[in-house]
Write an enzyme that holds these catalytic residues in place. Structure first.
Site, PDB file in Angstrom:
ATOM      1  N   SER A 141       0.850  -1.123  -0.066  1.00 59.24           N
ATOM      2  CA  SER A 141      -0.087  -0.010   0.019  1.00 59.24           C
ATOM      3  C   SER A 141       0.827   1.020  -0.054  1.00 59.24           C
ATOM      4  O   SER A 141       1.916   1.187   0.490  1.00 59.24           O
ATOM      5  CB  SER A 141      -0.871  -0.018   1.229  1.00 59.24           C
ATOM      6  N   TYR A 154      -2.086   0.628  10.931  1.00 60.32           N
ATOM      7  CA  TYR A 154      -2.199  -0.118   9.265  1.00 60.32           C
ATOM      8  C   TYR A 154      -1.023   0.334   8.702  1.00 60.32           C
ATOM      9  O   TYR A 154      -0.197  -0.511   8.150  1.00 60.32           O
ATOM     10  CB  TYR A 154      -3.339   0.426   8.519  1.00 60.32           C
ATOM     11  N   LYS A 158       2.176  -1.899   7.420  1.00 62.22           N
ATOM     12  CA  LYS A 158       2.685  -2.067   6.033  1.00 62.22           C
ATOM     13  C   LYS A 158       4.137  -1.551   5.881  1.00 62.22           C
ATOM     14  O   LYS A 158       4.911  -1.920   4.846  1.00 62.22           O
ATOM     15  CB  LYS A 158       1.452  -1.279   5.149  1.00 62.22           C
TER      16      LYS A 158
HETATM   17  N1  LIG Z   1      -8.755  -1.771  -0.749  1.00 56.05           N
HETATM   18  C1  LIG Z   1      -7.860  -0.617  -0.799  1.00 56.05           C
HETATM   19  O1  LIG Z   1      -7.976   0.232  -0.656  1.00 56.05           O
HETATM   20  C2  LIG Z   1      -6.330  -1.264  -0.420  1.00 56.05           C
HETATM   21  C3  LIG Z   1      -5.387  -0.154  -0.643  1.00 56.05           C
HETATM   22  C4  LIG Z   1      -4.131  -0.456  -0.507  1.00 56.05           C
HETATM   23  C5  LIG Z   1      -3.827  -1.988  -0.176  1.00 56.05           C
HETATM   24  N2  LIG Z   1      -4.718  -2.756   0.023  1.00 56.05           N
HETATM   25  C6  LIG Z   1      -4.288  -4.119   0.455  1.00 56.05           C
HETATM   26  O2  LIG Z   1      -4.853  -5.061  -0.555  1.00 56.05           O
HETATM   27  C7  LIG Z   1      -4.880  -6.285   0.021  1.00 56.05           C
HETATM   28  C8  LIG Z   1      -6.228  -6.987  -0.408  1.00 56.05           C
HETATM   29  O3  LIG Z   1      -7.523  -6.042   0.017  1.00 56.05           O
HETATM   30  P1  LIG Z   1      -8.758  -5.850  -0.592  1.00 56.05           P
HETATM   31  O4  LIG Z   1      -8.798  -4.402  -0.981  1.00 56.05           O
HETATM   32  O5  LIG Z   1      -8.979  -6.860  -1.661  1.00 56.05           O
HETATM   33  O6  LIG Z   1      -9.882  -5.754   0.522  1.00 56.05           O
HETATM   34  P2  LIG Z   1     -11.006  -7.217   1.125  1.00 56.05           P
HETATM   35  O7  LIG Z   1     -11.879  -7.457   0.046  1.00 56.05           O
HETATM   36  O8  LIG Z   1     -11.105  -6.894   2.533  1.00 56.05           O
HETATM   37  O9  LIG Z   1      -9.847  -8.568   0.874  1.00 56.05           O
HETATM   38  C9  LIG Z   1      -8.977  -8.763   2.172  1.00 56.05           C
HETATM   39  C10 LIG Z   1      -8.926 -10.234   2.058  1.00 56.05           C
HETATM   40  O10 LIG Z   1      -7.965 -10.701   3.178  1.00 56.05           O
HETATM   41  C11 LIG Z   1      -8.625 -11.846   4.124  1.00 56.05           C
HETATM   42  N3  LIG Z   1      -8.002 -11.938   5.314  1.00 56.05           N
HETATM   43  C12 LIG Z   1      -8.283 -11.249   6.259  1.00 56.05           C
HETATM   44  N4  LIG Z   1      -7.656 -12.038   7.589  1.00 56.05           N
HETATM   45  C13 LIG Z   1      -7.176 -12.919   7.061  1.00 56.05           C
HETATM   46  C14 LIG Z   1      -6.414 -14.074   7.525  1.00 56.05           C
HETATM   47  N5  LIG Z   1      -6.124 -14.092   8.931  1.00 56.05           N
HETATM   48  N6  LIG Z   1      -5.969 -15.484   6.711  1.00 56.05           N
HETATM   49  C15 LIG Z   1      -6.390 -15.194   5.428  1.00 56.05           C
HETATM   50  N7  LIG Z   1      -7.032 -14.228   4.781  1.00 56.05           N
HETATM   51  C16 LIG Z   1      -7.457 -13.226   5.699  1.00 56.05           C
HETATM   52  C17 LIG Z   1     -10.065 -11.618   3.875  1.00 56.05           C
HETATM   53  O11 LIG Z   1     -10.767 -12.696   4.370  1.00 56.05           O
HETATM   54  P3  LIG Z   1     -12.192 -12.555   4.915  1.00 56.05           P
HETATM   55  O12 LIG Z   1     -13.149 -12.435   3.924  1.00 56.05           O
HETATM   56  O13 LIG Z   1     -12.212 -14.012   5.725  1.00 56.05           O
HETATM   57  O14 LIG Z   1     -11.857 -11.474   6.170  1.00 56.05           O
HETATM   58  C18 LIG Z   1     -10.000 -11.078   2.436  1.00 56.05           C
HETATM   59  O15 LIG Z   1     -10.343 -12.255   1.496  1.00 56.05           O
HETATM   60  C19 LIG Z   1      -4.812  -6.157   1.624  1.00 56.05           C
HETATM   61  O16 LIG Z   1      -3.435  -6.447   1.974  1.00 56.05           O
HETATM   62  C20 LIG Z   1      -4.760  -4.442   1.720  1.00 56.05           C
HETATM   63  O17 LIG Z   1      -4.017  -4.079   2.907  1.00 56.05           O
HETATM   64  C21 LIG Z   1      -6.123  -2.675  -0.244  1.00 56.05           C
END
Ligand SMILES: NC(=O)c1ccc[n+]([C@@H]2O[C@H](COP(=O)([O-])OP(=O)(O)OC[C@H]3O[C@@H](n4cnc5c(N)ncnc54)[C@H](OP(=O)(O)O)[C@@H]3O)[C@@H](O)[C@H]2O)c1
Length: 295
Positions: A141, A154, A158
């Protein structure tokens, strides 16, 4: 042609789900995807999206990155006994004034974002080293490169992931293993809805600290609309992942957006750091209340 084996964490939704689907439905069937998620009761969305994919290209496995046993037992289930591309994507957010977070909620962020990433890499690294080949790709991120107000924990998690991967990348050059960090800005997934945020009316904010309450309210108001305005579609993010997967010599960092680049460049060029702190403050808190807090 032998398929490249890809394992992705956090595939129940968002970026993980999208990437699993994109690779599993590759028209040349170049990939065998192990899409992992901690809770298999959430697999229906993913199943629906890969309905038309060839069975050879796709498998769902349970894996909770915070549970060592679960990580180890997943490694044992990989039929090919190798992972060519490891995508550490699972992640969670936490937002709010630092003093409002419980120890447990902060620990959870580090358990998933940092230690979950470490455990996952530890599980698959020995095999990659033995084969002298592999790619490790991280959903990082811009919050891993620059401090963002009220996202202290957070960002700390990261930043730690960035330090981990930058350090690893140096040694892993010897093993022909490439580490890539995908630096996402806001993405239109459920991430913001899922994040554990402190409400502007949280009782822990009511105890006389009107300054923090007012700054946090400004942050929520400004950043909510700003992040919505600049949020990228998952498809745009997946393109960047594909770039890292397909590059002959992948970079350490890939930025999905240029939006935050001026602030990142400012931070890197003015090493004292104060310029960045002032610029980020202005960026987030610009408006009538700003002067009051600059006194
Ligand atoms: N969306 C943004 O704005 C953004 C920005 C910068 C970086 N990111 C990064 O992108 C990545 C994916 O995020 P996303 O945007 O796709 O959000 P998301 O839809 O909330 O996906 C997060 C995923 O992580 C899983 N997770 C959480 N705890 C876990 C654990 N203990 N073991 C295995 N899986 C787990 C969640 O599973 P559950 O459904 O079971 O909770 C979900 O599948 C993250 O690392 C996030 O920090 C996102």
């Amino acid at each position: 042609m032998e398929k490249r084996v890809v394992l992705i964490t956090g595939c129940s939704s968002g970026i993980g789900l999208g990437l699993a689907v994109r690779l599993a439905s590759d028209s040349y069937q170049r990939f065998k995807v192990y899409a992992t998620m901690r809770d298999l009761s959430k697999k229906e969305n993913l199943m629906e999206c890969v309905r038309d994919c060839h069975a050879d290209t796709f498998e769902i496995l349970q894996m909770d990155v915070t549970d060592q046993q679960s990580v180890v037992s997943t490694t044992e289930k990989i039929k090919e006994q190798r992972v060519d591309i490891l995508v550490c994507n699972a992640g969670v957010g936490l937002m709010g004034p630092l003093e409002c977070h419980s120890y447990e909620s902060m620990k959870k962020i580090f358990d998933v974002n940092l230690f979950g990433t470490i455990s996952t890499i530890q599980a698959f690294l020995p095999g990659m080293k033995q084969r002298k080949s592999g790619r490790i790709i991280i959903s990082s991120s811009v919050g891993g490169l620059q401090g963002i107000p009220f996202n202290d924990i957070y960002c700390a998690s990261k930043f730690a992931v960035e330090g981990l991967c930058e350090s690893l990348a140096i040694v892993l050059q010897h093993f022909n293993i490439h580490v890539s960090l995908i630096e996402c800005g806001p993405v239109s997934t459920n991430f913001m809805n899922n994040l554990h945020g402190v409400d502007a009316n949280d009782s822990r904010l009511q105890a006389g600290d009107s300054d923090t309450r007012s700054l946090y309210a400004q942050y929520l108001q400004h950043c909510h609309s700003l992040f919505q305005d600049v949020a990228q579609d998952t498809e745009e993010i997946l393109q960047v992942f594909l770039e890292a997967i397909e590059a002959p010599t992948p970079s350490l960092r890939y930025f999905t957006t240029q939006f935050f680049m001026p602030l990142i460049k400012l931070k890197l060029s003015c090493t004292g750091g104060s310029e960045y702190v002032r610029a980020m403050h202005k960026f987030v808190f610009s408006g009538t209340k700003q002067k009051e807090h600059e006194k």
